[in-house]
Design a protein around this motif. Structure first.
Motif, mmCIF file in Angstrom:
data_model
loop_
_atom_site.group_PDB
_atom_site.id
_atom_site.type_symbol
_atom_site.label_atom_id
_atom_site.label_comp_id
_atom_site.label_asym_id
_atom_site.label_seq_id
_atom_site.Cartn_x
_atom_site.Cartn_y
_atom_site.Cartn_z
ATOM 1 N N ALA A 190 -7.388 -38.768 1.317
ATOM 2 C CA ALA A 190 -6.549 -39.948 1.109
ATOM 3 C C ALA A 190 -5.546 -39.757 -0.017
ATOM 4 N N LEU A 249 -2.261 -41.421 0.231
ATOM 5 C CA LEU A 249 -2.251 -42.872 0.498
ATOM 6 C C LEU A 249 -2.214 -43.675 -0.802
ATOM 7 N N CYS A 262 -3.927 -46.302 -2.927
ATOM 8 C CA CYS A 262 -5.185 -47.040 -3.091
ATOM 9 C C CYS A 262 -4.844 -48.378 -3.742
ATOM 10 N N PHE A 320 -7.138 -49.279 1.000
ATOM 11 C CA PHE A 320 -5.862 -48.557 1.056
ATOM 12 C C PHE A 320 -4.828 -49.406 1.785
ATOM 13 N N VAL A 351 -1.061 -47.833 5.267
ATOM 14 C CA VAL A 351 -1.622 -46.617 5.860
ATOM 15 C C VAL A 351 -0.993 -46.394 7.240
ATOM 16 N N VAL A 392 -8.584 -49.861 5.565
ATOM 17 C CA VAL A 392 -7.149 -49.564 5.491
ATOM 18 C C VAL A 392 -6.374 -50.784 5.970
#
Ligand code: NAI
Ligand code: MG
Length: 482
Positions: free
Chosen positions: A344, A347, A349, A371, A374, A391
């Motif tokens: 991740a 990505l 967070c 997250f 995404v 996500v």
């Protein structure tokens, strides 16, 4: 000794109504602190053979002769015993699988409710009469398959025993249950309560042990007539191949990547707790976990902000501390989740929960992670993680939302959050899932609601009345009388 109120001897199977010592044993460890709780038997081919043979005897013996109403009464009595032992069962489950006490208690309540439901349903399953040729009467009979195999996972042992063994027994099958090696204690307690309730010997046999040994031996056994399995896709494929070899029906429930679709006219105050709880309940180790939150762009910033705030307040702690999340079931599962988190790095967070600093050493704790933004083709948006990870994916239009929602290999559960009634009806048809919730997610536990998937989520239906059809076979009788 709170862990063994039913005086079950350690490391024994239940075969033909008797506790039978296993030859080898496995350790049972507490996922909250890795301490040793007890041992269970490590089942072999011989144990499975003995259990299948005891089940075969039962289905030709006293169990076979019981009427549907008598079967229903036995199940109801088991349900009453479960009800009387809710707190004990909850504590056993919390120590064995690490789920917070409140969640373990809910599982015990659900097990009692399954027994009540299937106890009441046992004598209400009917065939039908069929208009046919002149001089004939034609009708159908619902009959048990015979010996049914039940291979269940560790995430909701009591609930899955209830929905699978409960429905199978209601139809008069004789069951062989192989609980997961990480979660056998409430299964064994269930066996003890079934004996106490007067379930005839051999109608329920329990063999503990490893999937690759006892599980494989059960799935491959030539004398079982149906197998139901809940767990991973990979093991589901092995089970279905074994069933194909013996040409027996199989029910597979293999989890999912279930989405909730949030439109900008949704009641967010109502939605928020469902959006979060469906992701973090049982630390995300839930087949019907909602790991994807799809949000319309015009509501996106608000949903991300409100979910993030909630995540920051989530606490992780040992099961008996009853925090929002407990530990994961095992070091192996923690490793699976951490490997996903390692993917991740590209990505955002949005928020992360907190592990209580007083958690004991040795537990398998993972902080819940949320997250945002995404991409829908990212591995975290496509694969079942089976941990506390959600996500959030933005969308513009209804069409795009459906495309993203349907764009994984899975199809277990979906939810629609909107005030627009026509949209609710449209999407309920267009979403590829075995269950669709409108302005809720899994409310009430769903004992009554048929459950199962499409695609890689599996096939066949458990729960509700429809499960009784899956755990029985239909015989057609055509009589000529002139
Ligand atoms: P698994 O699917 O291997 O285990 C589930 C059950 O199958 C256990 O009782 C196990 O002993 C048995 N089993 C394992 N191998 C077998 C075999 N060859 N033949 C017959 N039975 C066998 O799942 P595991 O390893 O516990 O977890 C791995 C992943 O599976 C998780 O990360 C999660 O993604 C998924 N999973 C999904 C569940 C669901 O509710 N749909 C439940 C548990 C796991
Ligand atoms: Mg355990």
């Amino acid at each position: 000794m709170p862990l063994n109120p039913f005086n079950i001897p350690a490391a024994h199977h239940l075969i033909g109504g008797k506790w039978t010592a296993g030859r080898d044993t496995l350790e049972v460890r507490n996922p909250s602190d890795d301490t040793l709780l007890t041992t269970i038997a490590r089942g072999t081919n011989d144990d499975i053979n003995a259990a299948v043979s005891a089940a075969e005897d039962a289905r030709q013996g006293e169990w076979a002769r019981m009427t549907a109403v008598e079967r229903g009464r036995v199940l109801s009595r088991i349900g009453q015993l479960v009800q009387e032992h809710i707190e004990t069962l909850a504590l056993i489950e919390a120590m064995d699988v690490g789920k917070p006490l409140t969640q373990a208690r809910a599982d015990a309540v659900a097990l009692a409710r399954y027994m009540e439901f299937y106890g009441g349903a046992a004598d209400k399953v009917m065939g039908h009469t069929i208009p046919y040729l002149d001089g004939y009467t034609a009708y159908t009979l619902r009959e048990p398959h015979g010996v049914t195999g039940h291979i269940i996972p560790w995430n909701y042992p009591m609930q899955i025993i209830g929905r699978s063994v409960g429905a199978a027994l209601a139809m008069g099958n004789a069951c062989v249950l192989k609980p997961a090696e990480d979660a056998c204690l409430t299964a064994l307690a269930f066996g003890a309560m079934a004996l106490e309730a007067g379930l005839p010997d051999g109608a329920l046999n329990i063999i503990t042990g490893l999937g690759s040994q006892a599980g494989a031996a059960l799935a491959e056994h030539p004398d079982i007539h149906h197998i139901s399995f809940t767990g991973s896709v990979a093991t589901g494929q092995i089970i279905q191949a074994a069933a194909a070899k013996n040409v027996i029906p199989v029910t597979l429930e293999l989890g999912g990547k279930s989405p909730q679709l949030v439109f900008d006219d949704a009641d967010l105050d109502r939605a928020l707790p469902f959006l979060i709880n469906a992701g973090i309940q049982n630390a995300g180790q839930t087949c019907s976990a909602s790991s994807r939150i799809l949000v319309q762009r015009s509501a996106y910033a608000e949903v991300v902000e409100r979910m993030s705030l909630a995540y920051e307040n989530l606490r992780v702690g040992p099961a008996t501390a009853d925090a929002s999340l407990g530990p994961l079931i095992s070091a192996k599962q923690k490793n699976v989740v951490e490997n996903y988190l390692a993917q991740a790095t590209d990505l955002t967070c949005a928020a992360i929960g907190k592990i209580d600093p007083n958690t004991p050493q040795g537990g398998h704790y993972v902080a819940p992670a949320l997250f945002a933004d995404v991409p829908s083709d990212h591995p975290l948006a496509q694969q079942e993680i089976f941990g506390p990870v959600q996500v959030i994916i933005p969308f513009e239009t209804e069409e795009e939302a459906v495309e993203i929602a349907n764009g994984t290999d899975f199809g277990l559960v979906a939810a629609i959050w909107t005030a627009d009634g026509a949209r609710q009806m449209r999407l309920a048809k267009h979403l590829r899932a075995g269950q669709v919730f409108i302005n809720n997610y899994g409310a009430g536990g769903g004992v009554e609601l048929p459950f199962g998937g499409v695609g890689k989520s599996g096939h066949g239906r458990e729960k509700g009345f429809d499960a009784l059809y899956g755990f029985s076979t239909l015989k057609t009788v055509a009589a000529w009388h002139g």
